[in-house]
Design an enzyme around this catalytic site. Structure first.
Site, PDB file in Angstrom:
ATOM      1  N   GLY A   1       0.875  -1.194   0.086  1.00 41.92           N
ATOM      2  CA  GLY A   1       0.014   0.073  -0.074  1.00 41.92           C
ATOM      3  C   GLY A   1       0.687   1.385  -0.072  1.00 41.92           C
TER       4      GLY A   1
ATOM      5  CG  ASN B   1       1.030   4.450  -5.730  1.00 40.90           C
ATOM      6  OD1 ASN B   1       1.533   5.535  -5.611  1.00 40.90           O
ATOM      7  ND2 ASN B   1       1.613   3.619  -6.450  1.00 40.90           N
TER       8      ASN B   1
ATOM      9  NE  ARG C   1      -8.893 -11.361  -7.190  1.00 40.23           N
ATOM     10  CZ  ARG C   1      -8.482 -12.579  -7.613  1.00 40.23           C
ATOM     11  NH1 ARG C   1      -7.233 -12.819  -7.476  1.00 40.23           N
ATOM     12  NH2 ARG C   1      -9.450 -13.314  -8.040  1.00 40.23           N
TER      13      ARG C   1
ATOM     14  CG  LEU D   1     -12.451  -4.198  -9.580  1.00 39.02           C
ATOM     15  CD1 LEU D   1     -12.323  -2.599  -9.260  1.00 39.02           C
ATOM     16  CD2 LEU D   1     -13.116  -4.990  -8.561  1.00 39.02           C
TER      17      LEU D   1
ATOM     18  CG  HIS E   1      -1.002   0.875 -15.846  1.00 36.38           C
ATOM     19  ND1 HIS E   1      -1.422  -0.429 -15.573  1.00 36.38           N
ATOM     20  CD2 HIS E   1      -0.339   0.936 -16.997  1.00 36.38           C
ATOM     21  CE1 HIS E   1      -0.919  -1.138 -16.496  1.00 36.38           C
ATOM     22  NE2 HIS E   1      -0.206  -0.514 -17.200  1.00 36.38           N
TER      23      HIS E   1
ATOM     24  CB  THR F   1     -13.733   2.711 -18.733  1.00 31.64           C
ATOM     25  OG1 THR F   1     -12.584   2.276 -19.267  1.00 31.64           O
ATOM     26  CG2 THR F   1     -13.574   4.208 -18.416  1.00 31.64           C
TER      27      THR F   1
END
Length: 201
Positions: free
Chosen positions: A15, A17, A96, A98, A114, A146
């Site tokens: 974690g 970020n 994961r 989504l 990213h 998106t």
């Protein structure tokens, strides 16, 4: 009554970020956001301990009991987000993929970081791919999420030079420094309604 936007952050690991996002909100009285939840699919995620140490609520929804049934996992995953009344959701090393159904519930208010200069190198192993391609510049991108993987509108990018002797780990470490600069800056602008692309060098 606070008029700050409530920000939930999803993590799977250490974690780093998430920490940069939470600290930016907690340390700036004028920040338009406040952290309301750090949520993980992994009970052992180091990010949960770091969030709790900062006084941020945490929750875990383990994906493993659901097997390949992503929709069933996401039915449970969304519950803590709704209970926390999250206005914005930030993905910060959430490992994961989504489903479109989940993303649509938060469309227009979910961000991701990213480790590449999108639209280059969607998916995994971005640093190795940049080296294999002989790129001279590499970096990271914050974008709206998106239903298509790593495909939403770009909100910010930070670049680093690719050095002659770089390994993927070298490059990853240099990019991570920029991720910690870029993500908090983009989130603050986004919460203020500024959606033009922020570029950091």
């Amino acid at each position: 009554m606070s008029d700050k936007k409530r920000v939930a952050i999803l993590v799977s690991g250490g974690g780093s970020n998430m920490v940069s996002l939470v600290d930016s909100m907690l340390n700036d009285a004028d920040h338009p956001g406040q952290p309301c939840l750090v949520l993980s699919n992994n009970a052992d995620a180091g990010g949960l301990t770091k969030a709790a140490a900062r006084g941020v609520a945490t929750a875990v929804v383990d994906h493993r009991p659901f097997g390949k049934d992503r929709e069933a996992f996401e039915v449970e995953l969304v519950k803590p987000l709704l209970e926390a009344r999250a206005d914005v959701v930030c993905l910060a090393g959430f490992m994961r993929v989504l489903t479109a159904g989940f993303v649509r519930q938060f469309e227009g208010r979910m961000l991701n970081i990213h480790p590449s200069l999108l639209p280059k190198y969607k998916g995994l192993h971005t640093h190795a791919r940049a080296l294999e391609a002989g790129d001279e510049r590499h970096g990271c991108t914050v974008h709206e999420v998106t239903p298509l993987l790593d495909d939403g509108p770009i909100l910010g990018q930070a670049e680093v030079p690719v050095l002659p002797d770089d390994t993927p780990d070298d490059l990853a470490a240099r990019v991570l420094v920029q991720e910690h600069r870029l993500y908090p800056a983009v989130l603050a602008r986004y919460l203020r309604g500024e959606h033009d692309i922020l570029r950091l060098n």
